[in-house]
Design an enzyme around this catalytic site. Sequence first.
Site, PDB file in Angstrom:
ATOM      1  N   CYS A 108      -1.011   3.351  -6.685  1.00 43.26           N
ATOM      2  CA  CYS A 108      -1.882   2.814  -5.631  1.00 43.26           C
ATOM      3  C   CYS A 108      -2.140   1.371  -6.041  1.00 43.26           C
ATOM      4  CB  CYS A 108      -3.191   3.598  -5.582  1.00 43.26           C
ATOM      5  SG  CYS A 108      -4.478   2.821  -4.568  1.00 43.26           S
TER       6      CYS A 108
ATOM      7  N   CYS B 149       0.866  -1.173   0.000  1.00 39.73           N
ATOM      8  CA  CYS B 149       0.000   0.000   0.000  1.00 39.73           C
ATOM      9  C   CYS B 149       0.904   1.224   0.000  1.00 39.73           C
ATOM     10  CB  CYS B 149      -0.876  -0.026   1.255  1.00 39.73           C
ATOM     11  SG  CYS B 149      -1.905   1.434   1.453  1.00 39.73           S
TER      12      CYS B 149
HETATM   13  N1  DGL Z   1      -4.024   0.488  -1.947  1.00 45.20           N
HETATM   14  C1  DGL Z   1      -3.594   1.644  -1.251  1.00 45.20           C
HETATM   15  C2  DGL Z   1      -2.375   2.302  -1.897  1.00 45.20           C
HETATM   16  O1  DGL Z   1      -1.604   1.649  -2.567  1.00 45.20           O
HETATM   17  C3  DGL Z   1      -4.574   2.681  -0.769  1.00 45.20           C
HETATM   18  C4  DGL Z   1      -6.034   2.553  -0.909  1.00 45.20           C
HETATM   19  C5  DGL Z   1      -6.835   3.358   0.092  1.00 45.20           C
HETATM   20  O2  DGL Z   1      -7.077   4.550  -0.100  1.00 45.20           O
HETATM   21  O3  DGL Z   1      -7.186   2.757   1.094  1.00 45.20           O
HETATM   22  O4  DGL Z   1      -2.150   3.470  -1.716  1.00 45.20           O
END
Ligand code: DGL
Length: 258
Positions: free
Chosen positions: A179, A70
């Site tokens: 993301c 993430c």
């Molecule tokens: N999947 C996450 C990232 O790579 C974030 C998603 C969210 O906003 O929770 O930033």
Amino acid sequence: MRVGILDSGLGGLTLLAEALNTLPHCDYYYYADTDHVPYGIRSENEVREFTLGAAEFLAEHGVQALVVACNTATGAAIGALRRRFAFPVLGMEPAVKPAVTAQKNGRILVTATPLTLRLEKYHNLVASLHAEDVVDELPLPELVSYAEQGIFGDRVLPYLRAAGAALDLTRYATVVLGCTHFPFYRAQFRALMPAAALIDGNGGTVRHLADTLAQSGRRAAGAGTVRFFCSGREEDTEYQRRLKRALAWQIHTICSTL
Ligand code: DGL
């Protein structure tokens, strides 16, 4: 070898699918922080606390390495995580570096969550690459919500078009999917920007994991299992089933490009 993979929701599955392909014998504990998703519209402090809590759970369950799959959680918490845990902690950042290296001419569009794009860590990254003049940013928080609701495919195209309306999308040579939820929408990015190269950080992070395990003398051995936890709960729920379907879809996508 037990490896923890952590995300706010199902975005980290796009990395887990690559990890299963490259390191198929590890045992993976996948943690989706479903009580707190989305992270990208929260404050840095909140995301740091949630991430530390999730990592604590995985540490108690004996993971020997942790991948923060993430970008948002990495930006908010990677320093605190590395100070707290003795095992290797790998993070993710928008793949601006490979984009700048690969792209000698042309502009780069970095898509990510609002928090990732606001954090000093991201701005330091762009400055360290002297890329301020070639990079534009586009926060796409709704794309995370769509993925979490199980909305995939061309139904997100109107949102993507509207979000990018202030920019001339055709002038970008590269789009960074900063993301881990965004690689689910590769086909839609490609439909809007057919000439642009799409780059995400999953492959690089998994290679880094393989190197880290090799250097630390840890053997990537195990039964090749995956366990899913939703904010620490493992019971069979609709979200758990959605995680499993989305992982199967990503594995299929990777296999069909091999
Ligand atoms: N999947 C996450 C990232 O790579 C974030 C998603 C969210 O906003 O929770 O930033």
